[in-house]
Design a protein around this motif. Structure first.
Motif, PDB file in Angstrom:
ATOM      1  N   LYS A 154      33.598  24.917 -24.239  1.00 54.59           N
ATOM      2  CA  LYS A 154      32.992  25.350 -22.979  1.00 54.59           C
ATOM      3  C   LYS A 154      31.495  25.577 -23.153  1.00 54.59           C
ATOM      4  N   ARG A 155      31.136  26.227 -24.255  1.00 53.28           N
ATOM      5  CA  ARG A 155      29.719  26.479 -24.514  1.00 53.28           C
ATOM      6  C   ARG A 155      28.951  25.177 -24.722  1.00 53.28           C
ATOM      7  N   LYS A 156      29.623  24.206 -25.343  1.00 55.55           N
ATOM      8  CA  LYS A 156      28.985  22.901 -25.535  1.00 55.55           C
ATOM      9  C   LYS A 156      28.726  22.242 -24.191  1.00 55.55           C
ATOM     10  N   ARG A 157      29.718  22.313 -23.275  1.00 62.44           N
ATOM     11  CA  ARG A 157      29.520  21.732 -21.943  1.00 62.44           C
ATOM     12  C   ARG A 157      28.397  22.442 -21.201  1.00 62.44           C
ATOM     13  N   GLU A 158      28.379  23.773 -21.312  1.00 60.94           N
ATOM     14  CA  GLU A 158      27.314  24.532 -20.659  1.00 60.94           C
ATOM     15  C   GLU A 158      25.953  24.175 -21.236  1.00 60.94           C
ATOM     16  N   THR A 159      25.925  24.028 -22.561  1.00 57.52           N
ATOM     17  CA  THR A 159      24.670  23.651 -23.213  1.00 57.52           C
ATOM     18  C   THR A 159      24.204  22.291 -22.730  1.00 57.52           C
ATOM     19  N   ARG A 160      25.163  21.375 -22.612  1.00 56.12           N
ATOM     20  CA  ARG A 160      24.827  20.027 -22.137  1.00 56.12           C
ATOM     21  C   ARG A 160      24.311  20.069 -20.710  1.00 56.12           C
ATOM     22  N   ARG A 161      24.976  20.854 -19.858  1.00 49.07           N
ATOM     23  CA  ARG A 161      24.517  20.985 -18.473  1.00 49.07           C
ATOM     24  C   ARG A 161      23.113  21.578 -18.423  1.00 49.07           C
ATOM     25  N   ASN A 162      22.893  22.596 -19.242  1.00 46.68           N
ATOM     26  CA  ASN A 162      21.558  23.214 -19.281  1.00 46.68           C
ATOM     27  C   ASN A 162      20.501  22.227 -19.752  1.00 46.68           C
ATOM     28  N   GLU A 163      20.879  21.409 -20.734  1.00 45.94           N
ATOM     29  CA  GLU A 163      19.932  20.397 -21.223  1.00 45.94           C
ATOM     30  C   GLU A 163      19.589  19.399 -20.127  1.00 45.94           C
ATOM     31  N   ILE A 164      20.614  19.013 -19.323  1.00 47.53           N
ATOM     32  CA  ILE A 164      20.378  18.076 -18.224  1.00 47.53           C
ATOM     33  C   ILE A 164      19.456  18.705 -17.183  1.00 47.53           C
ATOM     34  N   VAL A 165      19.727  19.980 -16.853  1.00 46.93           N
ATOM     35  CA  VAL A 165      18.888  20.677 -15.873  1.00 46.93           C
ATOM     36  C   VAL A 165      17.457  20.792 -16.383  1.00 46.93           C
ATOM     37  N   ILE A 166      17.317  21.162 -17.653  1.00 53.57           N
ATOM     38  CA  ILE A 166      15.979  21.300 -18.244  1.00 53.57           C
ATOM     39  C   ILE A 166      15.252  19.967 -18.256  1.00 53.57           C
ATOM     40  N   ALA A 167      15.996  18.906 -18.601  1.00 52.57           N
ATOM     41  CA  ALA A 167      15.381  17.568 -18.614  1.00 52.57           C
ATOM     42  C   ALA A 167      14.920  17.177 -17.214  1.00 52.57           C
ATOM     43  N   ARG A 168      15.751  17.505 -16.196  1.00 49.12           N
ATOM     44  CA  ARG A 168      15.378  17.191 -14.813  1.00 49.12           C
ATOM     45  C   ARG A 168      14.138  17.981 -14.398  1.00 49.12           C
ATOM     46  N   LYS A 169      14.120  19.254 -14.760  1.00 51.47           N
ATOM     47  CA  LYS A 169      12.961  20.090 -14.429  1.00 51.47           C
ATOM     48  C   LYS A 169      11.713  19.608 -15.151  1.00 51.47           C
ATOM     49  N   ASP A 170      11.885  19.221 -16.412  1.00 52.58           N
ATOM     50  CA  ASP A 170      10.744  18.685 -17.166  1.00 52.58           C
ATOM     51  C   ASP A 170      10.183  17.442 -16.494  1.00 52.58           C
ATOM     52  N   LYS A 171      11.099  16.590 -15.989  1.00 53.06           N
ATOM     53  CA  LYS A 171      10.659  15.378 -15.299  1.00 53.06           C
ATOM     54  C   LYS A 171       9.895  15.726 -14.027  1.00 53.06           C
ATOM     55  N   GLU A 172      10.427  16.702 -13.276  1.00 55.49           N
ATOM     56  CA  GLU A 172       9.749  17.121 -12.049  1.00 55.49           C
ATOM     57  C   GLU A 172       8.367  17.692 -12.355  1.00 55.49           C
ATOM     58  N   ILE A 173       8.306  18.505 -13.394  1.00 51.78           N
ATOM     59  CA  ILE A 173       7.020  19.092 -13.782  1.00 51.78           C
ATOM     60  C   ILE A 173       6.042  18.004 -14.214  1.00 51.78           C
ATOM     61  N   ARG A 174       6.564  17.012 -14.954  1.00 53.62           N
ATOM     62  CA  ARG A 174       5.712  15.910 -15.405  1.00 53.62           C
ATOM     63  C   ARG A 174       5.164  15.122 -14.211  1.00 53.62           C
ATOM     64  N   ILE A 175       6.030  14.885 -13.203  1.00 55.35           N
ATOM     65  CA  ILE A 175       5.580  14.174 -12.001  1.00 55.35           C
ATOM     66  C   ILE A 175       4.519  14.993 -11.274  1.00 55.35           C
ATOM     67  N   LYS A 176       4.754  16.299 -11.144  1.00 56.17           N
ATOM     68  CA  LYS A 176       3.774  17.169 -10.495  1.00 56.17           C
ATOM     69  C   LYS A 176       2.448  17.170 -11.257  1.00 56.17           C
ATOM     70  N   ASP A 177       2.548  17.206 -12.581  1.00 56.30           N
ATOM     71  CA  ASP A 177       1.334  17.169 -13.397  1.00 56.30           C
ATOM     72  C   ASP A 177       0.557  15.876 -13.168  1.00 56.30           C
ATOM     73  N   GLU A 178       1.293  14.768 -13.084  1.00 58.49           N
ATOM     74  CA  GLU A 178       0.640  13.481 -12.839  1.00 58.49           C
ATOM     75  C   GLU A 178      -0.013  13.459 -11.457  1.00 58.49           C
ATOM     76  N   GLU A 179       0.692  14.033 -10.455  1.00 61.00           N
ATOM     77  CA  GLU A 179       0.111  14.092  -9.114  1.00 61.00           C
ATOM     78  C   GLU A 179      -1.143  14.956  -9.099  1.00 61.00           C
ATOM     79  N   LEU A 180      -1.064  16.094  -9.800  1.00 60.46           N
ATOM     80  CA  LEU A 180      -2.233  16.973  -9.873  1.00 60.46           C
ATOM     81  C   LEU A 180      -3.392  16.294 -10.581  1.00 60.46           C
ATOM     82  N   ALA A 181      -3.062  15.567 -11.643  1.00 58.15           N
ATOM     83  CA  ALA A 181      -4.106  14.845 -12.374  1.00 58.15           C
ATOM     84  C   ALA A 181      -4.760  13.793 -11.484  1.00 58.15           C
ATOM     85  N   SER A 182      -3.911  13.101 -10.681  1.00 62.30           N
ATOM     86  CA  SER A 182      -4.451  12.097  -9.761  1.00 62.30           C
ATOM     87  C   SER A 182      -5.334  12.747  -8.702  1.00 62.30           C
ATOM     88  N   LYS A 183      -4.862  13.892  -8.144  1.00 59.92           N
ATOM     89  CA  LYS A 183      -5.667  14.618  -7.160  1.00 59.92           C
ATOM     90  C   LYS A 183      -6.978  15.099  -7.773  1.00 59.92           C
TER      91      LYS A 183
END
Length: 267
Positions: A175-204
C-alpha cells in the motif's frame, strides 16, 4: 574463468559449476572492476562467502542489480559477511538466498542490514530453517525501512501467527509503495506544470525586456529630436537678433527707376 571474457559480460550464468570460495578470485575481481555487470547467477555451487572476499567486492560494486546464490552453503557466517556488504551496497535490487540454511541468526544479520539498505526491493529466503525469532527481526526491518521490500519466506519454520504478521506488513508495504508511486506521479505532474509556468514567465520576461529596450530606444530618439529642435530654434533666434541689429535696405520706387536709401529702425 577468464577475466578478459567475464569483465565484458552484463549477465554471468555460473550455475552448477562446482564452485568453491577458493575458485572465486577472478569473479571477485570482475565484481570489483566491471562497469557493465548487472546479473550474476551462482546457483547450486558450494559457496559460503565466509572469507569476506566476494562480499567486500560486492560492497564496492555499483552496477549489479540481481545476485542469485540459491542452493549454496552460505550459512550464518556467510550471511554475516553478506549483511555487512548490503549495508554499503545500494545498486543491488534482487537477492536470491533460498536453500542456504542461514537460520535465525543469519536472518537477524540480514535484518539489521535491511534496516539501512536503500536498494533491495526483493529478497528470497525460502528453505533457510528460519523460525519465528528470525522472522520477527525481518518483519521489524520491513517496518523500519521506508523503501518498500518483499521477503519470500516459504518452507521455513515460521508459525501461522508470524506468517500473518509478515503478510500484513507486506500488505502495508505494498500500500505504501502504491501511495509512493501516486505521490511521485503527482509530484512529476506538478513539476511539469511549474516548468511550463517558468517557461511562460521566461518568455514574458524576454518580451518585457524587448519592449523595455524599444521604449528606451524611442526615448533616446525623442531626446535627440528635442535637442535638434532646440538647436534649430536657437539658430533661428540668433538670426532674428542679427536681423534686428542690422539696418534694412528699403526700396522706394521713384519715377521709372528704383532709388535706394537706408532707413534705420527706431525703437
Amino acid at each position: 574463468m577468464n577475466y578478459q571474457d567475464l569483465i565484458k559480460k552484463e549477465i554471468l550464468w555460473l550455475d552448477d559449476k562446482e564452485l568453491y570460495d577458493e575458485d572465486m578470485g577472478v569473479l571477485v575481481k570482475v565484481v570489483q572492476e566491471s562497469e557493465v555487470l548487472e546479473g550474476l547467477l551462482l546457483c547450486s555451487n558450494h559457496i559460503t562467502l565466509a572469507d569476506g572476499a566476494f562480499t567486500s567486492a560486492l560492497a564496492q560494486n555499483h552496477t549489479l542489480r540481481t545476485l542469485n546464490l540459491y542452493n549454496n552453503k552460505i550459512g550464518v557466517e556467510g550471511a554475516k559477511c553478506l549483511a555487512a556488504a548490503l549495508k554499503v551496497n545500494s545498486s543491488l535490487q534482487q537477492l536470491h538466498l533460498g536453500g542456504n540454511h542461514i537460520g535465525d541468526k543469519g536472518a537477524q544479520f540480514l535484518a539489521d542490514s535491511l534496516v539501512v539498505n536503500k536498494g533491495l526491493s526483493k529478497i528470497w529466503l525460502n528453505r533457510n530453517r528460519i523460525g519465528d525469532n528470525g522472522a520477527h527481526r525481518l518483519a521489524n526491518a520491513l517496518a523500519c525501512n521506508y523503501v518498500p521490500k518483499q521477503i519470500a519466506l516459504e518452507e521455513n519454520h515460521i508459525s501461522c501467527d508470524m506468517k500473518k504478521t509478515i503478510k500484513s506488513i507486506h500488505t502495508f508495504m505494498a500500500k505504501r509503495k502504491r501511495e509512493t508511486r501516486r505521490n511521485e506521479i503527482v509530484i512529476a505532474r506538478k513539476d511539469k506544470e511549474i516548468r511550463i509556468k517558468d517557461e511562460e514567465l521566461a518568455s514574458k520576461s524576454e518580451e518585457l525586456t524587448s519592449k523595455s529596450e524599444q521604449i528606451a530606444s524611442l526615448e533616446a530618439a525623442i531626446r535627440l529630436l528635442k535637442q535638434q529642435q532646440q538647436q534649430c530654434n536657437t539658430r533661428k533666434e540668433k538670426r532674428v537678433v542679427a536681423c534686428l541689429d542690422t539696418p534694412d535696405l528699403v526700396s522706394e520706387k521713384v519715377g521709372d527707376g528704383n532709388k535706394r536709401r537706408r532707413v534705420s529702425r527706431s525703437p
